[in-house]
Scaffold this motif. Structure first.
Motif: not given
Lengths: 500, 97
Positions: A344-345, A347-348, A359-360, A363, A418-419, B3, B8, B10-12, B15-19, B23, B27, B30-31, B33
């Motif tokens: 996780a770290m 990737r972060g 990715i978010v 998922t 981003p949109l 969202i 965000v 919970r999802i991260s 996804a094993r993504l440290d946020l 952020d 997110f 933005q998500l 939107g």
């Protein structure tokens, strides 16, 4: 003209006749890179020594009387998400900053077997996610026509290198417009082949059901030459098209009399800028004058293409990028107590914001409670989009429209939302969803001298019609001959200096 | 769909993504939107349509089961952040009592 300023089909016969040595062609290209790339920032890695070594080998072979190969001695730039054995491949990500691939992508093997010389690896939006090359974790690339503007993306480095004479041609990759939109923004020719025509083996996958590698060249003739070298069945790509392919240089016939060209009305609706629309309408008149029959058609589901694209591409990206786990290659965060937090770290810390956002999103749309509502529904809408194309191709030989709704925009203009950035791919996304080929060719310039691109689309695997229409249009116009005058120093207020 | 920042988070984790906290908030906004655009997919009549997973139209691509040379183990390990002998080395995986 210097060898690096020539088209591939002009330089090839000169090398064949030994009027130019391969070493000269490569040296001139490297000189150009040394002189201008501090300003353009097209390359992440320049492979000068390796290229010169291979150039000398090629000259030695030719001196012995061996026949010149189909792309002998041509200096080529490769987008940095395509693996090159022994040559750093970063995908413009901090995560892969030191990654040295242990194997070559099939396209790299094919280009080198055909005699092309790789001079370097070009910049992109990190993992090919973006439309301006501003999402590169390394540095932004500047548009050679106006240094304050973006070159498009994600293959922005490849497009800028070709128009700035830093390579004779380049390879890009296109998942939702990443070859065609930067080709349009930089005034070159960019082809996204039919899905399955060119092997994806060794391409760092983003959305595997849409990713395709394709040529980025100075004209359509070069495009056909490069496509012939890279296309064809590859057992290493399970989605590879298994049939015999035609010689694409054979379809460069300057004649479109009797060809029916469809214009999807949805591609001329709101959001299209006046300057792009004007250039497109003139291109349409030109096609008619050249003997094509013009017909308005409708792709009713194309207005949902961008939504379906972002669901499917983000879902596939979240799954694809799960391999970035800090274990086998790439970045690893330090000081982690267990493997789960290490992943996780890593990737972060190693991935940039756009990659994380996708990715978010991916998922999210794949999670149990949303899978049916978003992911499965997007796949059904994709079927409708593909069916719309099949139906119009019963009446038309090809379709045309603008490549992007605007010319190249200013750096920083769309990075906050981003949109807003996604909307610049609105016309290029449908062909990826359907798997059909699309090409962008120069079709005009706005009043500030920025290039406009014409997109031509054809039936799946009918690159022949695509190239024939593109070639006929190019032969009758002069847009592809115009070159930018690069104003060194004009970027200084634009920021974003290279730091690696 | 909206969202939230908690979504965000919970999802991260999934996804094993440290946020970072900021952020997660950004997110979420933005998500939400982006999802407003994506929600329009629900209006499309997709009755009877197949889920198109690939445009290649290929099914069951088989090949002969032949042994071919593969990447050399040293080469495969050459990019490893950490290794021990012929293995990739990672921090501990099991909980310690």
């Amino acid at each position: 003209m210097r060898p690096n300023e020539l088209k591939a089909h002009e330089l090839l016969p000169m090398i064949r006749r030994k009027e130019v040595t391969v070493e000269e062609a490569v040296t001139e290209t490297l000189h150009r890179i040394a002189a201008i790339d501090g300003t353009i920032q097209a390359y992440i890695t320049v492979a000068g020594e390796q290229a010169l070594g291979k150039a000398k080998e090629a000259d030695a072979r030719l001196a012995k009387g061996e026949p010149a190969r189909p792309l002998e001695g041509l200096p080529v730039a490769i987008k940095d998400n395509i693996c090159t054995k022994g040559l750093r491949t970063t995908s413009a990500s901090r995560y892969l900053e030191d990654f040295i691939p242990p194997y070559d992508a099939t396209v790299v093997r094919r280009l080198e077997d055909a005699g092309a010389i790789i001079v370097g690896k070009t910049n992109l939006d990190e993992f090919a996610m973006g439309s301006s090359t501003e999402n590169s974790a390394m540095f932004p690339t500047r548009n050679p026509w106006n240094l304050k503007r973006v070159p498009g993306g994600s293959s922005g480095g490849s497009a800028a290198a070709v128009i700035a004479d830093e390579a004779v041609f380049a390879l890009g990759s296109d998942t939702g417009g990443s070859i065609r939109q930067p080709a349009s923004f930089c005034g070159i020719v960019g082809l996204k082949p039919s899905y399955g025509l060119v092997s994806r083996y060794g391409l760092i996958g983003y959305a595997s059901s849409m990713d395709q590698i394709g040529p980025m060249t100075r004209d359509v003739k070069d495009c056909a030459l490069v496509l012939r070298a890279i296309a064809g069945y590859d057992p290493s790509d399970s989605q590879s098209y298994p049939k015999e392919l035609p010689d694409y240089t054979g379809c460069l016939v300057s004649d479109i009399s009797g060809i029916t060209v469809g214009v999807p009305k949805e591609f001329l609706e709101e959001g299209l800028s006046d300057t792009v629309k004007d250039a497109f309408m003139k291109a349409l008149d030109k096609l008619e004058e050249l003997g094509a029959r013009i017909m308005e058609v409708s792709l009713p589901h194309s207005r949902h293409a961008l939504a379906a694209y972002y669901v499917i591409s983000s879902a596939e990206a979240s799954s694809n990028l799960a391999r970035l786990d800090g274990v086998r290659y790439g970045y690893r965060a330090s000081g982690c107590e267990d493997s789960a937090s290490m992943m996780a770290m890593s990737r972060g810390e190693g991935l940039g914001p756009e990659v994380k956002r996708r990715i978010v999103l991916g998922t999210y749309v794949l999670s149990a409670e949303n899978h049916e509502t978003y992911f499965n529904e997007a796949l059904r809408v994709r079927s409708l989009i593909a069916r719309d194309f099949r139906e119009v191709f019963e009446a038309c030989d090809c379709l045309v429209g603008p490549t992007s709704p605007t010319v190249a925009f200013e750096a920083g203009e769309k990075t906050r939302d981003p949109l807003e950035m996604y909307l610049s791919d609105v016309y290029t996304v449908p062909p990826n969803l359907a798997g059909i080929p699309g090409i962008s060719v120069p079709c005009g310039f706005d009043e500030e001298g920025m290039p406009v691109g014409l997109q031509i689309m054809a039936k799946q695997y009918d690159e022949e019609t695509l190239l024939r229409v593109a070639y006929t249009f190019e032969e009758a116009t002069e847009f592809h001959k115009r070159r930018p005058e690069i104003q060194k120093g004009a970027h200084e207020s634009a920021g974003g200096e290279r730091s690696v | 769909m909206i969202i939230t920042k908690e979504d965000v988070g919970r999802i991260s984790t999934l996804a094993r993504l440290d946020l970072r906290e900021d952020d997660q908030s950004l997110f979420a906004q933005q998500l939400s939107g982006i999802l407003r655009i994506i929600d329009a997919l629900a209006e499309v009549d997709t009755e009877g349509m197949n889920q198109m997973v690939s445009p290649a139209g290929l099914t069951n691509v088989f090949r002969e089961d032949i042994v071919l040379p593969s990447v050399d183990p040293e080469e495969a390990l050459s990019n490893a952040p950490d290794r021990e002998g012929a293995f990739f080395k990672v921090p501990r995986i099991m909980e310690v009592d």
